[in-house]
Every structure is written in C-alpha cells, then in structure tokens.
Design a protein around this motif. Structure first.
Motif, PDB file in Angstrom:
ATOM      1  N   LEU A 158       1.005   9.758  -5.456  1.00 16.40           N
ATOM      2  CA  LEU A 158       1.588  11.699  -5.359  1.00 16.40           C
ATOM      3  C   LEU A 158       2.170  11.812  -6.364  1.00 16.40           C
ATOM      4  O   LEU A 158       2.435  12.606  -6.406  1.00 16.40           O
ATOM      5  N   THR A 159       3.686  10.758  -6.474  1.00 16.15           N
ATOM      6  CA  THR A 159       4.746  11.245  -7.648  1.00 16.15           C
ATOM      7  C   THR A 159       3.824  11.593  -8.375  1.00 16.15           C
ATOM      8  O   THR A 159       4.283  12.131  -9.375  1.00 16.15           O
ATOM      9  N   PHE A 160       3.009  10.758  -9.071  1.00 19.38           N
ATOM     10  CA  PHE A 160       2.529  10.811 -10.526  1.00 19.38           C
ATOM     11  C   PHE A 160       1.909  12.498 -10.406  1.00 19.38           C
ATOM     12  O   PHE A 160       2.252  13.438 -11.340  1.00 19.38           O
ATOM     13  N   ALA A 161       0.561  12.293  -9.882  1.00 22.26           N
ATOM     14  CA  ALA A 161      -0.144  13.321  -9.553  1.00 22.26           C
ATOM     15  C   ALA A 161       0.654  14.634  -9.324  1.00 22.26           C
ATOM     16  O   ALA A 161       0.689  15.664  -9.750  1.00 22.26           O
ATOM     17  N   HIS A 162       1.825  14.633  -8.517  1.00 17.53           N
ATOM     18  CA  HIS A 162       2.507  16.139  -8.223  1.00 17.53           C
ATOM     19  C   HIS A 162       3.485  16.118  -8.869  1.00 17.53           C
ATOM     20  O   HIS A 162       3.892  17.907  -9.285  1.00 17.53           O
ATOM     21  N   THR A 163       3.413  15.397 -10.080  1.00 18.90           N
ATOM     22  CA  THR A 163       4.277  15.443 -11.843  1.00 18.90           C
ATOM     23  C   THR A 163       3.495  16.163 -12.151  1.00 18.90           C
ATOM     24  O   THR A 163       3.848  17.563 -13.030  1.00 18.90           O
ATOM     25  N   ILE A 164       2.336  15.990 -12.168  1.00 24.15           N
ATOM     26  CA  ILE A 164       1.816  16.961 -13.603  1.00 24.15           C
ATOM     27  C   ILE A 164       1.162  18.079 -13.027  1.00 24.15           C
ATOM     28  O   ILE A 164       0.836  19.182 -14.150  1.00 24.15           O
ATOM     29  N   GLY A 165       1.620  18.153 -11.436  1.00 24.63           N
ATOM     30  CA  GLY A 165       1.174  19.319 -11.036  1.00 24.63           C
ATOM     31  C   GLY A 165       2.101  20.710 -11.180  1.00 24.63           C
ATOM     32  O   GLY A 165       1.503  21.687 -10.557  1.00 24.63           O
ATOM     33  N   PRO A 169       1.246  -1.151   0.225  1.00 30.80           N
ATOM     34  CA  PRO A 169      -0.026  -0.487   0.046  1.00 30.80           C
ATOM     35  C   PRO A 169       0.912   1.342   0.166  1.00 30.80           C
ATOM     36  O   PRO A 169       0.557   1.896  -0.576  1.00 30.80           O
ATOM     37  N   GLY A 170       1.809   1.248   1.111  1.00 34.12           N
ATOM     38  CA  GLY A 170       2.697   2.509   0.829  1.00 34.12           C
ATOM     39  C   GLY A 170       3.116   2.823  -1.012  1.00 34.12           C
ATOM     40  O   GLY A 170       3.352   4.071  -1.249  1.00 34.12           O
ATOM     41  N   PHE A 171       3.936   1.932  -1.249  1.00 34.03           N
ATOM     42  CA  PHE A 171       3.864   1.750  -2.910  1.00 34.03           C
ATOM     43  C   PHE A 171       2.996   2.771  -3.942  1.00 34.03           C
ATOM     44  O   PHE A 171       3.778   3.110  -4.156  1.00 34.03           O
ATOM     45  N   LEU A 172       1.977   2.212  -3.293  1.00 35.54           N
ATOM     46  CA  LEU A 172       1.005   2.616  -4.409  1.00 35.54           C
ATOM     47  C   LEU A 172       0.817   3.890  -4.048  1.00 35.54           C
ATOM     48  O   LEU A 172       0.683   4.444  -5.167  1.00 35.54           O
ATOM     49  N   ARG A 215      -8.446   3.840   3.804  1.00 34.98           N
ATOM     50  CA  ARG A 215     -10.009   3.437   4.180  1.00 34.98           C
ATOM     51  C   ARG A 215      -9.439   1.469   4.107  1.00 34.98           C
ATOM     52  O   ARG A 215      -9.561   1.050   5.472  1.00 34.98           O
ATOM     53  N   ARG A 216      -8.709   0.701   2.807  1.00 33.02           N
ATOM     54  CA  ARG A 216      -9.298  -0.499   3.023  1.00 33.02           C
ATOM     55  C   ARG A 216      -7.233  -0.703   3.572  1.00 33.02           C
ATOM     56  O   ARG A 216      -8.360  -1.572   4.308  1.00 33.02           O
ATOM     57  N   THR A 217      -6.517  -0.723   3.333  1.00 38.04           N
ATOM     58  CA  THR A 217      -5.590  -0.486   4.756  1.00 38.04           C
ATOM     59  C   THR A 217      -5.395  -0.893   5.780  1.00 38.04           C
ATOM     60  O   THR A 217      -4.902  -1.894   6.335  1.00 38.04           O
ATOM     61  N   GLY A 218      -6.519   0.204   6.100  1.00 43.56           N
ATOM     62  CA  GLY A 218      -7.197   0.357   7.262  1.00 43.56           C
ATOM     63  C   GLY A 218      -7.723  -1.191   7.511  1.00 43.56           C
ATOM     64  O   GLY A 218      -7.609  -1.274   8.833  1.00 43.56           O
ATOM     65  N   ARG A 219      -8.718  -1.261   6.619  1.00 44.10           N
ATOM     66  CA  ARG A 219      -9.653  -2.538   7.326  1.00 44.10           C
ATOM     67  C   ARG A 219      -8.250  -3.143   7.254  1.00 44.10           C
ATOM     68  O   ARG A 219      -9.483  -4.233   8.623  1.00 44.10           O
ATOM     69  N   LEU A 220      -7.711  -3.888   6.231  1.00 45.06           N
ATOM     70  CA  LEU A 220      -7.025  -4.788   6.296  1.00 45.06           C
ATOM     71  C   LEU A 220      -5.978  -5.442   7.730  1.00 45.06           C
ATOM     72  O   LEU A 220      -5.820  -6.536   8.018  1.00 45.06           O
ATOM     73  N   ARG A 221      -5.680  -4.357   8.311  1.00 46.16           N
ATOM     74  CA  ARG A 221      -4.780  -4.182   8.764  1.00 46.16           C
ATOM     75  C   ARG A 221      -5.510  -4.965  10.313  1.00 46.16           C
ATOM     76  O   ARG A 221      -6.624  -4.664  10.763  1.00 46.16           O
ATOM     77  N   PHE A 250      -9.207  15.363  -7.973  1.00 50.37           N
ATOM     78  CA  PHE A 250     -10.168  14.808  -7.613  1.00 50.37           C
ATOM     79  C   PHE A 250     -10.166  13.288  -6.915  1.00 50.37           C
ATOM     80  O   PHE A 250     -10.155  12.478  -6.352  1.00 50.37           O
ATOM     81  N   ALA A 251     -10.129  12.837  -8.877  1.00 51.59           N
ATOM     82  CA  ALA A 251      -9.677  11.560  -8.962  1.00 51.59           C
ATOM     83  C   ALA A 251      -8.370  10.370  -7.597  1.00 51.59           C
ATOM     84  O   ALA A 251      -8.369   9.894  -7.345  1.00 51.59           O
ATOM     85  N   VAL A 252      -7.463  11.408  -8.015  1.00 50.62           N
ATOM     86  CA  VAL A 252      -6.141  11.049  -7.095  1.00 50.62           C
ATOM     87  C   VAL A 252      -6.056  10.606  -5.636  1.00 50.62           C
ATOM     88  O   VAL A 252      -5.983  10.120  -4.794  1.00 50.62           O
ATOM     89  N   MET A 253      -7.172  11.949  -5.514  1.00 53.98           N
ATOM     90  CA  MET A 253      -7.999  12.621  -3.534  1.00 53.98           C
ATOM     91  C   MET A 253      -7.900  11.372  -2.999  1.00 53.98           C
ATOM     92  O   MET A 253      -8.131  10.664  -2.153  1.00 53.98           O
ATOM     93  N   LEU A 254      -9.260  11.712  -3.686  1.00 52.48           N
ATOM     94  CA  LEU A 254     -10.230  10.103  -3.389  1.00 52.48           C
ATOM     95  C   LEU A 254      -9.543   8.375  -3.787  1.00 52.48           C
ATOM     96  O   LEU A 254     -10.191   7.901  -2.414  1.00 52.48           O
ATOM     97  N   SER A 255      -9.084   8.853  -4.672  1.00 52.16           N
ATOM     98  CA  SER A 255      -8.273   7.052  -4.874  1.00 52.16           C
ATOM     99  C   SER A 255      -7.380   6.736  -3.553  1.00 52.16           C
ATOM    100  O   SER A 255      -7.179   6.188  -2.421  1.00 52.16           O
ATOM    101  N   LEU A 256      -6.890   8.236  -3.338  1.00 53.99           N
ATOM    102  CA  LEU A 256      -5.444   7.931  -2.359  1.00 53.99           C
ATOM    103  C   LEU A 256      -6.511   7.236  -0.731  1.00 53.99           C
ATOM    104  O   LEU A 256      -5.865   6.549   0.286  1.00 53.99           O
ATOM    105  N   LEU A 257      -7.749   8.321  -0.594  1.00 50.91           N
ATOM    106  CA  LEU A 257      -8.461   7.418   1.233  1.00 50.91           C
ATOM    107  C   LEU A 257      -8.973   6.745   0.696  1.00 50.91           C
ATOM    108  O   LEU A 257      -8.628   5.749   1.764  1.00 50.91           O
ATOM    109  N   LEU A 258      -9.498   6.175  -0.778  1.00 51.79           N
ATOM    110  CA  LEU A 258     -10.027   4.568  -0.674  1.00 51.79           C
ATOM    111  C   LEU A 258      -8.966   3.758  -0.249  1.00 51.79           C
ATOM    112  O   LEU A 258      -9.578   2.979   0.634  1.00 51.79           O
TER     113      LEU A 258
END
Lengths: 252, 221
Positions: free
Chosen positions: B149-156, B141-144, B214-220, B203-211
C-alpha cells in the motif's frame, strides 16, 4: 486513491458532468476563466450583471484542463485562457465560433522577492547572484514561464541560472514558492504583486519577451446565447478594460 | 522517461523502507496500549487520508521552508530549505502514506490476541523476545499489505509532490507530475502511455492485495 489520481480522464469527465446543463440559471452564461485572472474576472462579472441583468457563472482552473474539458463537451460558452495557444487550438478544432478570438489582457512579468532590497530596480541581482533558488512557471505550459525563459536568454543568463530553477505547475505556484521564501526569487505575474508593496521587485520590460497575450473565444455552445455574446462585448468595453489595467495587465 | 520512472520507484522504495521501520513501533503501541488517549494519536495518524494532498503539501512547504522552526537545526549546518529536494519528498511521502502503513500492521498485531503472548511468557520469553519471535512472524501478512500500500500510494502521489517538488528533473520530477505536465502541454499521446503504465501497475497492486487477503484468510484457523 492511487487509481483516483491516475484516472485523469475520469476527473475530467466528472468535472464535465458537474457543469452539465440543468444547473444553469435562466438567461445566464457559463464562463471558463484561467485561474490567474480570477479577481478581475469576478469584478468584471459583477459589473456585467449590474449593467446587463444577465448572469455570468464563472469557473476557475488551469487553461490546459479547461481545454481538455471543452474538447470533451464541457458546456462553457466563453473561454478566457491564460494564453493564446489554447484559444487558437479551440478555433482549429472547430470548438469555437470563427472570428471571435481576441486578446482581452496582456500580462506583464515581474521578478519578485519577499525580501526588501534583494531585487534592484533593473534586475541586476540575476547576474550578481546571492540567491539559491529561482522560481518560474513551467515554460512548456505557462506563458509567464516562457516569458521568464526568454528574458533570461536575452540577458544571457539562462545557461548559468537554469540549474537554480524550481518550476511551478502554474504561475500561482511560482508565486507561492516565492511568497513562502522557499525560493528567494521568482518570476511572477505583475498582477500577483501589483496590489501590495511587500518585498522588492523589478518589472521586466515588455521588450524582453514575446507578449503574454491572454486570449478569449466564444465557444460553439455560446453561439446562440445572447448572455454569452453580451459578456464578450462587455469584456471588450472601457469599463472592463479599466478593471483589467487596475489588476496589473495591459488592455489592448 | 526512464529517469522519471526510476526516480519514482526510488522515492517509493525509500519511503516504504523508512515508513515500515517507523510504523512498526507506532502500530504496536496503538494495538497494545491501554492508554485512554491512544485513539487521539490514532486519529492524528489517520489525518492524511482526509486532508486534501495539496493542503498537506502547502503546510509541508511552510514546514520545510526557511521560516519554519523545524528547519532551524538544518540551517545551522547550511541547509536553508528542504523543499525542492529528494529528501523533502521522502519526508512528505512518509507523512502522506503514514496511515496506509500503520493501519494494516496495527490490525495484524491486534488479530494475534493475548493468547500467544501468554504462552510465550510461560515459556520464559522476555517481552522483546516475544515481539521478535512471536508478534513479527504472525503479523507478516500485515507488513506485506502495508509495504504494498505504501509503495503504491507513493507512486500515485501527486498533490504533495506538486506543492513541494518544484519539478526538478532527476530530483523531484516524478511520474504523476510528468503526466500532469504532459496533459497541460497538450501532449496527450505521451500522457496516455504513462497513464496506461500506471493503470496496469495499480491493477497489479490491487490484485496482489486481494490475493494476499484470500490466502491469509484461508490460513487462519
């Protein structure tokens, strides 16, 4: 951070808020000044304050951004643009006081290199080559960039040299590219190199391009401000003109 | 317009891949090292968060320019400057986005804790083996997050490209520069279109990050 940069509108609003009424001194006037005119404007403002007792608060930035801010209600009294187009637009959009638009300075273009001897006195280096990159300001937005393109077209070199262009967002950046040596040659403003004699230069004859007229207007918010009107009058006077000429511009 | 978008995506893609490769050992070391001075390195890595991009860009213009000692080996093979090239932008983007790649991966490595590695050691896994078959999968999840973040940050990215790009179409003229130029040229309609595209993307980036969070939080456990 991505969102911050994307939301240019937010930035503009933010800047407008920063300059909002309340932080202005009494009997003062707020002037939006094109960044390329920073030094002469500071000197003129100092003289203006000494001569009239009014305060002039200067903001420096890109003319296009100022225009966007003014169109969205930024409380500037006078707008000193780097071109004629934006003051004309301000006039047609009803943002300025009709009949107050005038040319306060005419810029001169220079071909400059930080390498001594690279640029000859007639600019023949452009045809001879011996350089990789030529810095210009963006011709779509910066009058100096447009003047550079017109000069190259007149010399019949535009098609040959355009693949070597590196384009700065402003004339300041074109100068930076050249000053760091990242580009060997650059079309810069004479006002940027007039105060030193480093490198080599060719002052492009004014007949090679349409005049780089920097125009000013009195904006609607300055209509009833005596300090703003006094600043405009001072800018047209002999003392201001002497300063303007000393910085490498022509004063009408 | 298509060319600009493609170039921007290409820059972000190349930067993301190279940065993940670079950031992984760095993040691993920062997560596991006992050296007292490791946080000094950690602070250096984090600098691009604080430095104004135009300042970073100006130093890069000097560092990639003809006077720079860093450029001496390149000049020997005939490259005078890396400013105004796609490669130069990749170098700039890697430095600019470094903390956004290192931090999530480091956090993911730290979250694993000692226990799985002790177990791996008792099962006679070499440290290398443990890294690839224990650490990497657990830190996924950290790599994801780092990649997104890197991709989005570079786009912006704007300030750095503005300073070292030179606006060459197809080479260094990316989306954020194009929007800036359109606003400056008073072509607000076209600027609005591109900005809207960027907004939806962000928006899509932020949403996917939050998702993901949440998922990794639940898996822990």
């Amino acid at each position: 951070m991505t969102a911050r940069r994307a939301l240019l509108g937010g930035l503009i609003t933010g800047l407008a808020l920063l300059a909002a009424p309340g932080c202005a001194p009494a009997a003062g006037t707020r002037i939006a000044v094109a960044a390329n005119f920073t030094e002469p404007a500071q000197e003129i403002a100092a003289r203006f304050e000494a001569a009239t007792g009014h305060r002039a608060v200067l903001s420096f930035g890109a003319s296009g951004q100022f225009f966007a801010q003014i169109a969205n209600g930024a409380p500037f009294d006078v707008f000193l643009s780097a071109d004629a187009e934006r003051p004309i637009r301000a006039e047609t959009a009803g943002l300025s006081v009709p009949g107050t638009r005038f040319t306060y300075a005419t810029g001169r273009l220079a071909l400059w290199s930080r390498t001594p001897g690279l640029v000859d006195a007639r600019g023949a280096v452009l045809a001879q080559g011996g350089f990789d990159k030529l810095a210009i300001a963006d011709p779509k937005t910066a009058p100096y960039g447009l003047a550079a393109v017109e000069t190259l077209r007149r010399l019949g070199l535009f098609e040959r040299l355009s693949p070597r262009f590196v384009t700065g967002a402003s004339i300041t950046q074109a100068y930076q590219f050249t000053d760091t040596g990242a580009a060997e040659l650059g079309f810069v403003a004479l006002s940027q190199v007039v105060r030193h004699d480093r490198g080599s230069r060719w002052i492009v004859p004014a007949s090679h391009h349409s005049p780089i007229a920097q125009q000013a207007v009195l904006l609607k918010s300055g209509a009833g401000n005596p300090a703003a009107r006094a600043f405009v009058a001072f800018l047209k006077g002999p003392e201001a003109k002497a300063i303007i000429r000393r910085y490498g511009y022509e004063a009408p | 317009m298509g060319e600009v978008i493609w170039l921007t995506v290409k820059l972000a893609g190349v930067t993301t891949i190279l940065l993940l490769i670079l950031a992984t050992p760095l993040a691993w070391w920062l997560a596991r090292s006992q050296a007292w001075w490791k946080e000094i390195i950690g602070a250096v890595v984090a600098l691009p968060i604080v430095l104004p991009p135009t300042v970073l860009g100006f130093y890069l213009l000097l560092a990639l320019g003809p006077d720079s000692p860093l450029m001496a080996p390149f000049q020997a093979i005939g490259i005078r400057t890396l400013a105004f090239t796609f490669e130069g932008l990749v170098i700039g983007s890697i430095i600019y986005s470094l903390p956004f790649a290192v931090q999530p991966i480091r956090n993911a490595f730290q979250a694993i804790g000692e226990r799985p590695f002790e177990v791996a050691a008792t099962l006679r896994a070499s440290p290398m083996d443990a890294f690839f078959s224990v650490a990497l999968p657990l830190a996924r999840p950290g790599f994801l997050v780092a990649a997104i973040l890197t991709f989005a940050h570079t786009i912006g990215e704007f300030g750095v490209v503005l300073m070292i790009g030179g606006g060459i179409p197809g080479e260094t003229e990316v989306l954020s520069i194009e929007i800036y130029q359109l606003v400056e040229a008073l072509e607000w309609n076209k600027a609005h279109q591109l900005a809207a595209l960027l907004l939806v993307f962000a928006f899509a980036v932020m949403l996917s990050l939050l998702l993901i969070e949440r998922r990794t939080g639940r898996l822990r456990p």
